[in-house]
Scaffold this active site. Sequence first.
Site, short mmCIF file in Angstrom:
data_model
loop_
_atom_site.label_atom_id
_atom_site.label_comp_id
_atom_site.label_asym_id
_atom_site.label_seq_id
_atom_site.Cartn_x
_atom_site.Cartn_y
_atom_site.Cartn_z
N ASP A 1 -6.27 1.47 -3.29
CA ASP A 1 -7.51 1.86 -2.34
C ASP A 1 -7.21 2.74 -1.13
O ASP A 1 -6.02 3.37 -1.29
CB ASP A 1 -8.19 0.71 -2.16
CG ASP A 1 -7.28 -0.41 -1.04
OD1 ASP A 1 -6.14 0.22 -0.58
OD2 ASP A 1 -7.52 -1.51 -1.05
N SER B 1 -1.79 -7.00 4.92
CA SER B 1 -2.39 -7.01 3.69
C SER B 1 -1.29 -6.43 2.86
O SER B 1 -1.49 -6.65 1.32
CB SER B 1 -3.64 -6.00 3.70
OG SER B 1 -3.15 -4.61 4.34
N HIS C 1 -3.93 0.88 0.63
CA HIS C 1 -2.65 -0.11 0.01
C HIS C 1 -2.17 0.48 -1.20
O HIS C 1 -2.91 1.35 -2.04
CB HIS C 1 -3.36 -1.18 -0.41
CG HIS C 1 -3.94 -2.13 0.78
ND1 HIS C 1 -5.52 -1.81 0.94
CD2 HIS C 1 -3.51 -2.60 1.85
CE1 HIS C 1 -5.81 -2.57 2.09
NE2 HIS C 1 -4.34 -3.02 2.68
#
Length: 387
Positions: free
Chosen positions: A320, A38, A323
């Site tokens: 978040d 991610s 990340h």
Amino acid sequence: MSTLTNSFLLVCVWAVIILVNCELSNSKHVGIFVFGDSLYDPGNLNNLNISIDEKANYWPYGETFFNFSTGRFCDGLINPDFIAMKVNIPLWKPYLEPGTQNFTHGANFAAGGAGVLPQSNAGATISLMLQMSFFEEVVSQLKKEVGEEEAQNILMKSIYLSSIGGNDYNYYVTNNPNTTLSEGQEFVQLVIGNLTQVIKEIYEMGGRKFAFQNVGPMGCLPFIRVTYGLSDEECLEELMELSRLHNKLLLKAAKELETDLPGFKYSIFDYYSSLYDIIKHPTQYGFQFAATPCCGAGSAHCGIEPYELCSNTSEYVYFDNAHPTQALNMLLSNLMWDGDSTFTTPYNFKQLFELEVNMSNFSSDYHLKSVTKHEEDSINGFTLAEM
């Protein structure tokens, strides 16, 4: 002031930033092929039939740069975007995005939740094995479009950028709460062994220049602290130890590959040490908050009601619960790009980019243990969404 005017001004401001960051003309036409999780995903999960809470294609993701969500797990640009700016290639499209792409610039196969091992988050991501099968498709297409010789030239000059491994260790710790030290070490060796095999396969297909972002301080992630009831100053030591061992063995493996494979060159960006120092001393780097994310603090999920959203993302290390913000990504990408030996070894990304490759080292005789897209889909248990 109208929304359109605001959007136009935003585009103008970021156009200036892009121009400033485009440091090289890329006259040598060096492509970048991106693999990973991610941290590097530009939206490849958007087209998978998986739960929405595994994706990032909804507000407020993307709010800072794009003013809409792209599938990036960030408020704006991710590390590979800033690197793309610096070598003057377009911002990344997801490989799985419908439509045509110019693969002479490279491609981005990274996917949120991906691990080196297929069992890590199986059914909710695109494993490294499947990312490799996508890369094989791109190589075949390049050969058809530009011919065998030019395709080999592109592959040899390109850089193979990756950020992967963290999800393997989170998956391992979650599913093996009573693991022993020796068992953890064996698991890290398994991860590195599989990653090394992928590197060798890319090398056999023509790759010579590899850039690695090592595994970060996973035990300090906001969601880990919440899950394990840790204070803002604590980090989960089991995850930290696995991350450190991974990074130690990754460096060892890269050195061995450089010895064994003619023309193999690499750069390792020490993401772990860089981010850990920022977490411990955020104000020294211009941040105010390193333990609390901008969006979705505590057990809340960013973008899924109810959740809280900060007013100034640039004050935060994390956007978040897992990340980085765009502000942190910009800082880290600069360290990766031209940082000294404190941050990168044995080359920084810019030096690796400028390295000339010896075409005489190329051999087109390779035999891959290919896994078809259908077979890997069956392994991972998901299908592509209707396009």
